[in-house]
Design a protein around this motif. Structure first.
Motif, PDB file in Angstrom:
ATOM      1  N   ARG A 110      13.417  13.229   9.953  1.00  0.00           N
ATOM      2  CA  ARG A 110      13.661  14.294   8.973  1.00  0.00           C
ATOM      3  C   ARG A 110      13.977  13.697   7.614  1.00  0.00           C
ATOM      4  N   MET A 111      13.563  14.441   6.584  1.00  0.00           N
ATOM      5  CA  MET A 111      13.758  13.963   5.221  1.00  0.00           C
ATOM      6  C   MET A 111      13.891  15.159   4.287  1.00  0.00           C
ATOM      7  N   GLU A 112      14.780  15.044   3.305  1.00  0.00           N
ATOM      8  CA  GLU A 112      14.868  16.050   2.266  1.00  0.00           C
ATOM      9  C   GLU A 112      13.821  15.704   1.209  1.00  0.00           C
ATOM     10  N   VAL A 113      12.962  16.668   0.896  1.00  0.00           N
ATOM     11  CA  VAL A 113      11.830  16.439   0.007  1.00  0.00           C
ATOM     12  C   VAL A 113      11.984  17.269  -1.258  1.00  0.00           C
ATOM     13  N   ASP A 114      11.774  16.630  -2.397  1.00  0.00           N
ATOM     14  CA  ASP A 114      11.794  17.300  -3.699  1.00  0.00           C
ATOM     15  C   ASP A 114      10.503  18.101  -3.848  1.00  0.00           C
ATOM     16  N   MET A 160      14.744  23.945  -4.782  1.00  0.00           N
ATOM     17  CA  MET A 160      13.571  23.097  -5.011  1.00  0.00           C
ATOM     18  C   MET A 160      13.489  21.938  -4.030  1.00  0.00           C
ATOM     19  N   LYS A 161      14.156  22.062  -2.916  1.00  0.00           N
ATOM     20  CA  LYS A 161      14.133  21.018  -1.887  1.00  0.00           C
ATOM     21  C   LYS A 161      13.734  21.634  -0.552  1.00  0.00           C
ATOM     22  N   ALA A 162      13.121  20.810   0.277  1.00  0.00           N
ATOM     23  CA  ALA A 162      12.748  21.258   1.619  1.00  0.00           C
ATOM     24  C   ALA A 162      13.155  20.189   2.617  1.00  0.00           C
ATOM     25  N   LEU A 163      13.705  20.621   3.729  1.00  0.00           N
ATOM     26  CA  LEU A 163      13.956  19.715   4.844  1.00  0.00           C
ATOM     27  C   LEU A 163      12.653  19.660   5.622  1.00  0.00           C
ATOM     28  N   CYS A 164      12.081  18.456   5.735  1.00  0.00           N
ATOM     29  CA  CYS A 164      10.780  18.277   6.386  1.00  0.00           C
ATOM     30  C   CYS A 164      10.910  17.283   7.529  1.00  0.00           C
ATOM     31  N   MET A 185       0.842  -1.162   0.000  1.00  0.00           N
ATOM     32  CA  MET A 185       0.000   0.000   0.000  1.00  0.00           C
ATOM     33  C   MET A 185       0.891   1.231   0.000  1.00  0.00           C
ATOM     34  N   CYS A 186       0.506   2.226  -0.768  1.00  0.00           N
ATOM     35  CA  CYS A 186       1.262   3.472  -0.848  1.00  0.00           C
ATOM     36  C   CYS A 186       0.453   4.587  -0.220  1.00  0.00           C
ATOM     37  N   ILE A 187       1.073   5.306   0.688  1.00  0.00           N
ATOM     38  CA  ILE A 187       0.385   6.372   1.405  1.00  0.00           C
ATOM     39  C   ILE A 187       1.270   7.612   1.425  1.00  0.00           C
ATOM     40  N   ALA A 188       0.665   8.751   1.107  1.00  0.00           N
ATOM     41  CA  ALA A 188       1.367  10.022   1.244  1.00  0.00           C
ATOM     42  C   ALA A 188       1.214  10.480   2.691  1.00  0.00           C
ATOM     43  N   LEU A 189       2.262  11.059   3.214  1.00  0.00           N
ATOM     44  CA  LEU A 189       2.293  11.457   4.626  1.00  0.00           C
ATOM     45  C   LEU A 189       2.451  12.968   4.766  1.00  0.00           C
ATOM     46  N   PRO A 190       1.797  13.562   5.752  1.00  0.00           N
ATOM     47  CA  PRO A 190       1.992  14.993   5.998  1.00  0.00           C
ATOM     48  C   PRO A 190       3.328  15.218   6.700  1.00  0.00           C
ATOM     49  N   MET A 191       4.053  16.215   6.221  1.00  0.00           N
ATOM     50  CA  MET A 191       5.340  16.553   6.820  1.00  0.00           C
ATOM     51  C   MET A 191       5.439  18.061   6.953  1.00  0.00           C
ATOM     52  N   LYS A 192       6.037  18.508   8.051  1.00  0.00           N
ATOM     53  CA  LYS A 192       6.197  19.945   8.305  1.00  0.00           C
ATOM     54  C   LYS A 192       7.521  20.420   7.719  1.00  0.00           C
ATOM     55  N   VAL A 193       7.471  21.531   7.010  1.00  0.00           N
ATOM     56  CA  VAL A 193       8.671  22.116   6.402  1.00  0.00           C
ATOM     57  C   VAL A 193       9.483  22.827   7.476  1.00  0.00           C
ATOM     58  N   LEU A 194      10.763  22.445   7.568  1.00  0.00           N
ATOM     59  CA  LEU A 194      11.672  23.100   8.509  1.00  0.00           C
ATOM     60  C   LEU A 194      12.509  24.166   7.823  1.00  0.00           C
ATOM     61  N   LYS A 195      12.951  23.863   6.602  1.00  0.00           N
ATOM     62  CA  LYS A 195      13.872  24.759   5.890  1.00  0.00           C
ATOM     63  C   LYS A 195      13.723  24.491   4.394  1.00  0.00           C
ATOM     64  N   VAL A 196      13.837  25.547   3.588  1.00  0.00           N
ATOM     65  CA  VAL A 196      13.704  25.415   2.137  1.00  0.00           C
ATOM     66  C   VAL A 196      14.988  25.904   1.470  1.00  0.00           C
ATOM     67  N   GLU A 197      15.470  25.130   0.501  1.00  0.00           N
ATOM     68  CA  GLU A 197      16.625  25.511  -0.308  1.00  0.00           C
ATOM     69  C   GLU A 197      16.337  25.140  -1.750  1.00  0.00           C
ATOM     70  N   TRP A 222       2.964  22.849   5.763  1.00  0.00           N
ATOM     71  CA  TRP A 222       2.826  21.396   5.716  1.00  0.00           C
ATOM     72  C   TRP A 222       2.729  20.936   4.276  1.00  0.00           C
ATOM     73  N   LEU A 223       3.363  19.807   3.995  1.00  0.00           N
ATOM     74  CA  LEU A 223       3.308  19.203   2.664  1.00  0.00           C
ATOM     75  C   LEU A 223       2.805  17.775   2.778  1.00  0.00           C
ATOM     76  N   LEU A 224       2.134  17.313   1.739  1.00  0.00           N
ATOM     77  CA  LEU A 224       1.784  15.915   1.628  1.00  0.00           C
ATOM     78  C   LEU A 224       2.880  15.291   0.767  1.00  0.00           C
ATOM     79  N   VAL A 225       3.588  14.301   1.344  1.00  0.00           N
ATOM     80  CA  VAL A 225       4.809  13.768   0.725  1.00  0.00           C
ATOM     81  C   VAL A 225       4.651  12.287   0.407  1.00  0.00           C
ATOM     82  N   PHE A 226       5.052  11.922  -0.800  1.00  0.00           N
ATOM     83  CA  PHE A 226       5.053  10.530  -1.231  1.00  0.00           C
ATOM     84  C   PHE A 226       6.396  10.244  -1.882  1.00  0.00           C
TER      85      PHE A 226
END
Length: 108
Positions: free
Chosen positions: A25-29, A15-19, A1-13, A41-45
């Motif tokens: 923590r994860m670097e998000v495209d 086209m990437k965000a540290l969430c 099963m694939c689920i997108a998860l809500p993540m809070k943005v900590l820092k943006v650089e 907040w972002l929905l991340v998959f």
């Protein structure tokens, strides 16, 4: 099963965000959405932002994920189901039968 998860943005650089979610923590495209700002907040998959979400929607998604986890282990009670799926209890589409049974609703 694939689920997108809500993540809070900590820092943006660029086209990437540290969430962060639940201490992880994860670097998000973010190349497919408008640039987010810190504290949004972002929905991340799969490490990619699908869309921005409000803090309220992120909380609703987290509640649904928590209720789903409890239901999968057989530990969900009526309070957990109502907390996670309250918006589905009295509307179409309804909760699936196995969850309706946990909130005292008889199947027709």
């Amino acid at each position: 099963m694939c689920i997108a998860l809500p993540m809070k943005v900590l820092k943006v650089e660029e086209m990437k965000a540290l969430c962060e979610r639940s201490g992880r923590r994860m670097e998000v495209d973010c190349s497919m959405i408008d640039p987010p700002a810190a504290d949004e907040w972002l929905l991340v998959f799969q490490e990619r932002a699908i869309r921005a979400v409000s803090a309220e929607e992120a909380a609703e998604i987290e509640a649904a994920l928590g209720a789903t986890a409890l239901a999968m282990t057989g530990e969900a009670d009526e309070a957990a189901i109502r907390a996670g799926f309250g918006d589905l209890i009295d509307r179409e589409p309804e909760l699936p039968p196995h969850l309706r049974a946990q909130v005292g609703r008889r199947l027709e």
